[in-house]
Design a protein around this motif. Structure first.
Motif, PDB file in Angstrom:
ATOM      1  N   CYS A   1      21.995  15.081  26.689  1.00 25.19           N
ATOM      2  CA  CYS A   1      22.475  13.837  27.290  1.00 25.19           C
ATOM      3  C   CYS A   1      22.640  12.802  26.189  1.00 25.19           C
ATOM      4  CB  CYS A   1      21.479  13.353  28.341  1.00 25.19           C
ATOM      5  SG  CYS A   1      22.018  11.863  29.188  1.00 25.19           S
ATOM      6  N   ARG A   2      23.775  12.114  26.198  1.00 23.97           N
ATOM      7  CA  ARG A   2      24.027  11.051  25.230  1.00 23.97           C
ATOM      8  C   ARG A   2      24.527   9.820  25.973  1.00 23.97           C
ATOM      9  NH1 ARG A   2      27.600  14.374  20.772  1.00 23.97           N
ATOM     10  NH2 ARG A   2      26.146  16.108  20.507  1.00 23.97           N
ATOM     11  N   MET A   3      24.127   8.680  25.445  1.00 23.19           N
ATOM     12  CA  MET A   3      24.602   7.434  26.042  1.00 23.19           C
ATOM     13  C   MET A   3      24.759   6.382  24.966  1.00 23.19           C
ATOM     14  SD  MET A   3      21.110   6.410  28.068  1.00 23.19           S
ATOM     15  CE  MET A   3      20.814   8.056  28.679  1.00 23.19           C
ATOM     16  N   ILE A   4      25.636   5.447  25.248  1.00 25.32           N
ATOM     17  CA  ILE A   4      25.841   4.316  24.343  1.00 25.32           C
ATOM     18  C   ILE A   4      25.938   3.064  25.204  1.00 25.32           C
ATOM     19  CG2 ILE A   4      28.356   4.599  24.306  1.00 25.32           C
ATOM     20  CD1 ILE A   4      28.194   3.657  21.323  1.00 25.32           C
ATOM     21  N   VAL A   5      25.329   1.990  24.708  1.00 27.26           N
ATOM     22  CA  VAL A   5      25.303   0.724  25.438  1.00 27.26           C
ATOM     23  C   VAL A   5      25.752  -0.383  24.497  1.00 27.26           C
ATOM     24  CG1 VAL A   5      23.830  -0.934  26.652  1.00 27.26           C
ATOM     25  CG2 VAL A   5      23.355   1.506  26.846  1.00 27.26           C
ATOM     26  N   GLY A   6      26.531  -1.290  25.014  1.00 24.67           N
ATOM     27  CA  GLY A   6      26.943  -2.455  24.243  1.00 24.67           C
ATOM     28  C   GLY A   6      26.803  -3.721  25.064  1.00 24.67           C
ATOM     29  N   LEU A   7      26.317  -4.780  24.445  1.00 26.18           N
ATOM     30  CA  LEU A   7      26.258  -6.107  25.063  1.00 26.18           C
ATOM     31  C   LEU A   7      27.202  -7.004  24.272  1.00 26.18           C
ATOM     32  CD1 LEU A   7      22.408  -6.407  25.517  1.00 26.18           C
ATOM     33  CD2 LEU A   7      24.092  -6.029  27.310  1.00 26.18           C
ATOM     34  N   TYR A   8      28.102  -7.658  24.985  1.00 29.91           N
ATOM     35  CA  TYR A   8      29.157  -8.420  24.317  1.00 29.91           C
ATOM     36  C   TYR A   8      29.214  -9.851  24.850  1.00 29.91           C
ATOM     37  CZ  TYR A   8      30.510  -3.681  23.172  1.00 29.91           C
ATOM     38  OH  TYR A   8      30.501  -2.377  22.729  1.00 29.91           O
ATOM     39  N   PRO A   9      29.434 -10.832  23.965  1.00 24.61           N
ATOM     40  CA  PRO A   9      29.604 -12.209  24.420  1.00 24.61           C
ATOM     41  C   PRO A   9      30.861 -12.298  25.284  1.00 24.61           C
ATOM     42  CG  PRO A   9      29.901 -12.043  22.019  1.00 24.61           C
ATOM     43  CD  PRO A   9      29.557 -10.685  22.517  1.00 24.61           C
ATOM     44  N   ALA A  10      30.718 -12.980  26.414  1.00 21.30           N
ATOM     45  CA  ALA A  10      31.843 -13.041  27.358  1.00 21.30           C
ATOM     46  C   ALA A  10      31.755 -14.284  28.229  1.00 21.30           C
ATOM     47  CB  ALA A  10      31.848 -11.794  28.234  1.00 21.30           C
TER      48      ALA A  10
ATOM     49  N   VAL B   1      27.955   7.374  29.524  1.00 23.52           N
ATOM     50  CA  VAL B   1      26.915   8.394  29.592  1.00 23.52           C
ATOM     51  C   VAL B   1      27.570   9.751  29.786  1.00 23.52           C
ATOM     52  CG1 VAL B   1      24.962   9.238  30.960  1.00 23.52           C
ATOM     53  CG2 VAL B   1      25.278   6.792  30.646  1.00 23.52           C
ATOM     54  N   SER B   2      27.014  10.770  29.137  1.00 26.77           N
ATOM     55  CA  SER B   2      27.434  12.146  29.380  1.00 26.77           C
ATOM     56  C   SER B   2      26.225  13.056  29.260  1.00 26.77           C
ATOM     57  CB  SER B   2      28.501  12.599  28.386  1.00 26.77           C
ATOM     58  OG  SER B   2      28.808  13.971  28.599  1.00 26.77           O
ATOM     59  N   ALA B   3      26.124  13.987  30.172  1.00 22.55           N
ATOM     60  CA  ALA B   3      25.101  15.032  30.093  1.00 22.55           C
ATOM     61  C   ALA B   3      25.799  16.382  29.952  1.00 22.55           C
ATOM     62  CB  ALA B   3      24.208  15.011  31.326  1.00 22.55           C
ATOM     63  N   GLY B   4      27.032  16.348  29.492  1.00 25.66           N
ATOM     64  CA  GLY B   4      27.837  17.554  29.420  1.00 25.66           C
ATOM     65  C   GLY B   4      27.840  18.271  28.086  1.00 25.66           C
ATOM     66  N   PHE B   5      27.120  17.756  27.103  1.00 22.05           N
ATOM     67  CA  PHE B   5      27.099  18.419  25.808  1.00 22.05           C
ATOM     68  C   PHE B   5      26.299  19.712  25.930  1.00 22.05           C
ATOM     69  CE2 PHE B   5      27.882  13.966  24.970  1.00 22.05           C
ATOM     70  CZ  PHE B   5      28.987  14.039  24.140  1.00 22.05           C
ATOM     71  N   GLY B   6      26.977  20.826  25.748  1.00 23.00           N
ATOM     72  CA  GLY B   6      26.367  22.141  25.918  1.00 23.00           C
ATOM     73  C   GLY B   6      26.865  22.870  27.148  1.00 23.00           C
ATOM     74  N   VAL B   7      27.552  22.166  28.038  1.00 23.52           N
ATOM     75  CA  VAL B   7      28.032  22.781  29.279  1.00 23.52           C
ATOM     76  C   VAL B   7      29.053  23.875  28.988  1.00 23.52           C
ATOM     77  CG1 VAL B   7      29.372  22.385  31.388  1.00 23.52           C
ATOM     78  CG2 VAL B   7      27.518  20.854  30.803  1.00 23.52           C
TER      79      VAL B   7
ATOM     80  N   ALA C   1      23.885  13.196  34.465  1.00 22.36           N
ATOM     81  CA  ALA C   1      24.651  12.043  33.989  1.00 22.36           C
ATOM     82  C   ALA C   1      24.453  10.850  34.931  1.00 22.36           C
ATOM     83  CB  ALA C   1      26.127  12.393  33.867  1.00 22.36           C
ATOM     84  N   GLU C   2      24.460  11.097  36.232  1.00 24.64           N
ATOM     85  CA  GLU C   2      24.229  10.024  37.205  1.00 24.64           C
ATOM     86  C   GLU C   2      22.837   9.430  37.028  1.00 24.64           C
ATOM     87  OE1 GLU C   2      26.198   8.538  39.348  1.00 24.64           O
ATOM     88  OE2 GLU C   2      27.939   9.817  39.047  1.00 24.64           O
ATOM     89  N   ALA C   3      21.841  10.286  36.819  1.00 26.37           N
ATOM     90  CA  ALA C   3      20.469   9.810  36.618  1.00 26.37           C
ATOM     91  C   ALA C   3      20.367   8.992  35.333  1.00 26.37           C
ATOM     92  CB  ALA C   3      19.505  10.997  36.584  1.00 26.37           C
ATOM     93  N   ALA C   4      21.034   9.428  34.287  1.00 23.64           N
ATOM     94  CA  ALA C   4      21.018   8.690  33.025  1.00 23.64           C
ATOM     95  C   ALA C   4      21.675   7.326  33.196  1.00 23.64           C
ATOM     96  CB  ALA C   4      21.716   9.499  31.933  1.00 23.64           C
TER      97      ALA C   4
END
Length: 131
Positions: free
Chosen positions: A17-26, A87-93, A120-123
């Motif tokens: 499972c991999r995920m990336i998060v970004g916080l941006y001024p808006a 988010v993706s939990a598909g690496f290895g699928v 992926a939904e849980a992540a």
């Protein structure tokens, strides 16, 4: 069957499972969300054009909301932010599915894809908690 497969996935580290998060001024500008290049908030990185709700409401006094309504307006002086993530939990699928397909086991192939989707939904839910 799914619980047994989950135990196997964990034991053999079949999926990643991999995920990336970004916080941006808006800030918002009418129905738009402006994302700035930096904290100075002088230059727009991009602009998201949001739509107001389209379905007619029984109570005409109910507001028709847009995503921009949840971001502080540009002229308010409030320095707001938007968060974005993937988010993706598909690496290895693919590798595991090929193995099942070579064994002519369509059931496990379908089950693995469904389990990866649930991961992926849980992540994604976990990311929501952390933000």
């Amino acid at each position: 069957d799914a619980l047994k497969m989950i135990d196997d996935i964990i034991k053999n580290k079949t999926l990643e499972c991999r995920m990336i998060v970004g916080l941006y001024p808006a800030n918002s500008d009418g129905d738009d969300i402006i994302v700035y290049t930096d904290e100075e908030r002088k230059e727009e990185q991009c602009r998201y054009f949001t739509l107001r709700q389209q379905a007619l409401k029984e109570d005409r006094d109910d507001p028709y909301m847009a995503m921009s309504d949840f971001v502080a307006p540009k002229g308010s002086g409030i320095k707001d932010y938007v968060a974005m993530f993937a988010v993706s939990a598909g690496f290895g699928v693919e590798e595991a599915v090929k193995k099942y397909q070579n064994d002519h086991d369509d059931y496990k192939s379908i089950m693995l894809k469904a389990v990866a989707d649930r991961f992926a939904e849980a992540a994604a839910e976990r990311v929501h908690e952390l933000i």
